[in-house]
Design a protein around this motif. Structure first.
Motif, PDB file in Angstrom:
ATOM      1  N   ARG A 152       0.839  -1.212   0.000  1.00 47.00           N
ATOM      2  CA  ARG A 152       0.000   0.000   0.000  1.00 47.00           C
ATOM      3  C   ARG A 152       0.869   1.255   0.000  1.00 47.00           C
ATOM      4  NH1 ARG A 152      -3.562  -2.583   3.588  1.00 47.00           N
ATOM      5  NH2 ARG A 152      -2.558  -1.621   5.373  1.00 47.00           N
ATOM      6  N   ILE A 153       1.913   1.238   0.842  1.00 44.45           N
ATOM      7  CA  ILE A 153       2.782   2.422   0.933  1.00 44.45           C
ATOM      8  C   ILE A 153       3.512   2.634  -0.389  1.00 44.45           C
ATOM      9  CG2 ILE A 153       4.770   3.430   2.113  1.00 44.45           C
ATOM     10  CD1 ILE A 153       3.961   1.755   4.579  1.00 44.45           C
ATOM     11  N   ARG A 154       4.025   1.542  -0.973  1.00 43.29           N
ATOM     12  CA  ARG A 154       4.765   1.690  -2.237  1.00 43.29           C
ATOM     13  C   ARG A 154       3.844   2.186  -3.352  1.00 43.29           C
ATOM     14  NH1 ARG A 154       7.378  -3.840  -0.771  1.00 43.29           N
ATOM     15  NH2 ARG A 154       9.200  -3.142   0.377  1.00 43.29           N
ATOM     16  N   ALA A 155       2.603   1.686  -3.325  1.00 43.38           N
ATOM     17  CA  ALA A 155       1.650   2.143  -4.348  1.00 43.38           C
ATOM     18  C   ALA A 155       1.394   3.637  -4.184  1.00 43.38           C
ATOM     19  CB  ALA A 155       0.340   1.360  -4.222  1.00 43.38           C
ATOM     20  N   ALA A 156       1.272   4.076  -2.923  1.00 44.70           N
ATOM     21  CA  ALA A 156       1.048   5.508  -2.675  1.00 44.70           C
ATOM     22  C   ALA A 156       2.241   6.322  -3.163  1.00 44.70           C
ATOM     23  CB  ALA A 156       0.818   5.749  -1.176  1.00 44.70           C
ATOM     24  N   LEU A 157       3.441   5.811  -2.907  1.00 44.37           N
ATOM     25  CA  LEU A 157       4.652   6.523  -3.346  1.00 44.37           C
ATOM     26  C   LEU A 157       4.694   6.651  -4.863  1.00 44.37           C
ATOM     27  CD1 LEU A 157       7.553   5.152  -1.107  1.00 44.37           C
ATOM     28  CD2 LEU A 157       6.936   7.536  -1.457  1.00 44.37           C
ATOM     29  N   ASP A 158       4.208   5.613  -5.552  1.00 43.43           N
ATOM     30  CA  ASP A 158       4.247   5.634  -7.011  1.00 43.43           C
ATOM     31  C   ASP A 158       3.173   6.528  -7.611  1.00 43.43           C
ATOM     32  OD1 ASP A 158       6.391   3.998  -7.172  1.00 43.43           O
ATOM     33  OD2 ASP A 158       5.233   2.145  -7.264  1.00 43.43           O
ATOM     34  N   SER A 159       2.044   6.645  -6.896  1.00 41.70           N
ATOM     35  CA  SER A 159       0.911   7.300  -7.543  1.00 41.70           C
ATOM     36  C   SER A 159       0.658   8.732  -7.100  1.00 41.70           C
ATOM     37  CB  SER A 159      -0.359   6.481  -7.303  1.00 41.70           C
ATOM     38  OG  SER A 159      -0.644   6.477  -5.914  1.00 41.70           O
TER      39      SER A 159
END
Lengths: 183, 188
Positions: free
Chosen positions: B68-75
């Motif tokens: 979830r955190i990595r997805a937030a960082l990417d988006s």
């Protein structure tokens, strides 16, 4: 623009600090914040200011400070909205109960007692026992003298002791009563 | 002052690991061997701290949380866009606009002082969304507990706004590097 070294740095911090940030936020601010959202936003802010993160000697303290400021800002900007029970349970679902705690009832009572501490004491307990900061680091983060951090911790722990003792005392007659009835 | 009170400061430091128990003062060691109340307090507090550490220990990182955190960082965008800031401050828009106008006026007045050094800058005209964003950045500089992180974030916002407004020929009369306690006069 993030370089591959920045991505690597962030990835390591997400893995190492993600759970620590979540634990700190959950135990310090409870239902007043959406823990997952704040953790994600903390890393986004860190990525947005990657130069400052790179410069920070203690990256854990830097991230804790960002997360704390995000919470305090959100409290200032809008009335506190409690996270719903469903979301809270869903967030807790990610936690594996610590294996070493044999007595789950005692753990529950302890967490409830921590949750009832005044904000200023609870945050210090959590920073020390969950985030693993020294009192010097806590004093620096919360901008207070070392002695104040130490004395608030002491007052908090003594409160917890009393509260747990009272709980035990109040449960004794009830348990005795249950036994008497069952005989 | 009782004997317990005399050693209480050191006892508290030992309790919470701020002082090494192995090198406690002879006075405290002697007191603990003779005072069951203080000795029990130390014992019970340490026991409770062990329990607290276990109960509050953060769980290992779950893969779903990390994803979830990595997805937030990417988006997510790297900073709050002006439109986002304006939406966030929508209710306070009139107040922020007035505050921004007042602060800009003060900053401009300070920047051209003394009168002899006047080099009249072009007036800076901001629309509502821009003035809300400027006010947000300025407000961050003046909150009571401004931290380094907040100040760095505010400086970043100011730089970004200067750049953005500069593209349309509107130069703000100050920069993030200015001395915000006492704005410097312009040199010419």
């Amino acid at each position: 623009m993030l370089t591959s070294a920045d991505r690597e740095l962030l990835d390591g911090l997400v893995r190492e600090m993600g759970p620590r940030l979540a634990g700190y936020l959950r135990h310090s601010f409870g239902r007043r914040v959406d823990v997952d959202e704040v953790v994600a936003e903390t890393f986004c802010r860190a990525a947005g200011n990657i130069a400052a993160l790179r410069r920070a000697e203690r990256k854990d303290l830097y991230l804790l400070r960002v997360a704390r400021n995000l919470c305090l800002d959100s409290f200032r900007r809008k009335p506190v909205e409690l996270v719903s029970d469903e979301r809270l349970e869903a967030a807790r679902g990610d936690d594996d109960a610590p294996e070493m705690m044999v007595d789950e009832e005692r753990r529950t009572a302890l967490l409830a007692a921590v949750a009832e501490l005044p904000d200023s004491q609870r945050e210090i307990v959590v920073l020390r026992m969950s985030a693993g900061l020294t009192f010097e680091e806590i004093a620096d983060l919360l901008k207070m003298p070392l002695g104040t951090a130490l004395s608030r911790m002491h007052v908090a722990v003594q409160r917890l002791r009393e509260r747990l003792l009272n709980d035990e005392e109040s449960q004794k007659p009830r348990r005795a009563g249950v036994r008497t009835k069952s005989v | 002052m009782t004997a317990c009170e005399r050693v209480s400061g050191e006892l508290v430091r030992v309790m919470y690991g701020e002082a090494d128990a192995a090198s406690m003062s002879p006075e405290l060691a002697a007191h603990l061997s003779g005072c069951e109340r203080c000795a029990a307090g130390l014992r019970e507090t340490r026991g409770l701290l062990d329990e607290l550490e276990t109960a509050l220990r953060p769980p290992a990182a779950s893969e779903s949380a990390l994803r979830r955190i990595r997805a937030a960082l990417d988006s997510r965008p790297r900073s709050i866009p002006i439109a986002g800031a304006a939406r966030k401050f929508a209710i306070l828009r009139p107040v922020w606009s007035m505050a921004a106008a007042a602060l800009l006026l003060l900053a401009w007045r300070a920047s051209v002082w003394p009168v002899a050094e006047i080099s009249t800058p072009a007036p800076v005209v901001l629309n509502t969304a821009e003035s809300a964003a400027v006010a947000e950045a300025l407000a961050m500089l003046y909150v009571e507990d401004s931290s380094d992180v907040r100040l760095e974030y505010a400086a970043e916002r100011i730089d970004s706004l200067r750049e953005q407004l500069g593209e349309s020929g509107r130069a703000l009369p100050w920069t993030a590097d200015d001395d915000w306690d006492l704005p410097r006069p312009t040199s010419g």
